[in-house]
Design a protein around this motif. Structure first.
Motif, PDB file in Angstrom:
ATOM      1  N   ALA A   1     -16.872 -25.710  16.975  1.00 59.27           N
ATOM      2  CA  ALA A   1     -17.654 -25.193  18.097  1.00 59.27           C
ATOM      3  C   ALA A   1     -17.025 -23.886  18.545  1.00 59.27           C
ATOM      4  N   SER A   2     -17.857 -22.868  18.769  1.00 57.88           N
ATOM      5  CA  SER A   2     -17.354 -21.547  19.106  1.00 57.88           C
ATOM      6  C   SER A   2     -18.179 -20.908  20.219  1.00 57.88           C
ATOM      7  N   ASP A   3     -17.481 -20.308  21.157  1.00 55.56           N
ATOM      8  CA  ASP A   3     -18.133 -19.529  22.210  1.00 55.56           C
ATOM      9  C   ASP A   3     -18.659 -18.248  21.554  1.00 55.56           C
ATOM     10  N   PRO A   4     -19.960 -18.020  21.582  1.00 53.74           N
ATOM     11  CA  PRO A   4     -20.507 -16.837  20.911  1.00 53.74           C
ATOM     12  C   PRO A   4     -20.007 -15.514  21.480  1.00 53.74           C
TER      13      PRO A   4
ATOM     14  N   PRO B   1     -19.763 -22.306  28.912  1.00 56.70           N
ATOM     15  CA  PRO B   1     -20.913 -21.680  28.267  1.00 56.70           C
ATOM     16  C   PRO B   1     -21.471 -22.538  27.141  1.00 56.70           C
ATOM     17  N   SER B   2     -22.685 -22.221  26.751  1.00 52.71           N
ATOM     18  CA  SER B   2     -23.279 -22.830  25.567  1.00 52.71           C
ATOM     19  C   SER B   2     -22.422 -22.445  24.363  1.00 52.71           C
ATOM     20  N   MET B   3     -22.207 -23.388  23.483  1.00 54.41           N
ATOM     21  CA  MET B   3     -21.368 -23.149  22.305  1.00 54.41           C
ATOM     22  C   MET B   3     -22.234 -23.150  21.054  1.00 54.41           C
ATOM     23  N   GLU B   4     -21.847 -22.324  20.084  1.00 55.90           N
ATOM     24  CA  GLU B   4     -22.473 -22.381  18.772  1.00 55.90           C
ATOM     25  C   GLU B   4     -21.718 -23.412  17.947  1.00 55.90           C
ATOM     26  N   LEU B   5     -22.462 -24.238  17.233  1.00 55.98           N
ATOM     27  CA  LEU B   5     -21.877 -25.223  16.332  1.00 55.98           C
ATOM     28  C   LEU B   5     -21.992 -24.638  14.933  1.00 55.98           C
ATOM     29  N   LEU B   6     -20.858 -24.259  14.391  1.00 61.52           N
ATOM     30  CA  LEU B   6     -20.814 -23.550  13.117  1.00 61.52           C
ATOM     31  C   LEU B   6     -20.417 -24.490  11.988  1.00 61.52           C
ATOM     32  N   VAL B   7     -20.858 -24.172  10.787  1.00 60.99           N
ATOM     33  CA  VAL B   7     -20.487 -24.936   9.594  1.00 60.99           C
ATOM     34  C   VAL B   7     -20.109 -23.989   8.476  1.00 60.99           C
ATOM     35  N   ARG B   8     -19.307 -24.521   7.567  1.00 61.12           N
ATOM     36  CA  ARG B   8     -18.925 -23.787   6.363  1.00 61.12           C
ATOM     37  C   ARG B   8     -18.911 -24.768   5.209  1.00 61.12           C
TER      38      ARG B   8
END
Length: 140
Positions: free
Chosen positions: A85-88, A113-120
C-alpha cells in the motif's frame, strides 16, 4: 503471532541500522482489508507477498540501499505477486512505479489519505534479479 512467509531484511552500516524491509504471505483469496474493491482474479486467487514496511534512513537514500532491500525482500519468494500500500503523494510511490509496480486497487483509511494498492509480478522480478549479491550492509 507468527505470520506465514515472514521475511525481514536489514541494512546496517557498522552497528547502525540504516534501513529495513519486511513482509509476509497474504494467502490466496485474501486482499487488503480496507480495499474499496477486490483485485482482478489473477491476483486475488494467488498467494501474494505483502511488503508491509520499506524504510531507509534519510542520510542513506539515493545510494542503492532501498533498491537492494526491496530486491532482497522479494528474492526467491514462492508467491506469484508482491503487493503493498502506497500513499500516491509520496516520493516512494514514484520509485515503485518506475520499478514495475502497478495499481491494482485503492483503500480508504479512517486516519489518513486514500492509498494505492500496488502489485508486482514476482516472475518478472525473478527474471531480472541481479547476481552480484548487493551491498555488504544487508542481512536477512
Amino acid at each position: 503471532m507468527a505470520r506465514p512467509g515472514f521475511r525481514l531484511v536489514l541494512a546496517r552500516e557498522g552497528d547502525e541500522l540504516i534501513g529495513a524491509a519486511y513482509g509476509w504471505t497474504m494467502a490466496a483469496g485474501t486482499w487488503w482489508s480496507r480495499a474499496k474493491a477486490e483485485p482482478p482474479a489473477e491476483i486475488r486467487d494467488r498467494d501474494k507477498f505483502a511488503v508491509l514496511e520499506w524504510i531507509v534512513h534519510p542520510q542513506h537514500r539515493s545510494c542503492g540501499v532501498g533498491a537492494e532491500l526491496m530486491r532482497r525482500v522479494l528474492q526467491g519468494r514462492p508467491e506469484s505477486w508482491a503487493t503493498l500500500a502506497s500513499d500516491p503523494r509520496s516520493l516512494a510511490n514514484g520509485i515503485y512505479r518506475r520499478n514495475g509496480w502497478r495499481v491494482a486497487g485503492h483503500s480508504e483509511l479512517p486516519w489518513g489519505p486514500s492509498m494505492e494498492l500496488l502489485v508486482r509480478d514476482l516472475a518478472r522480478v525473478a527474471a531480472g534479479e541481479r547476481s552480484d549479491g548487493g551491498g555488504s550492509w544487508l542481512s536477512t
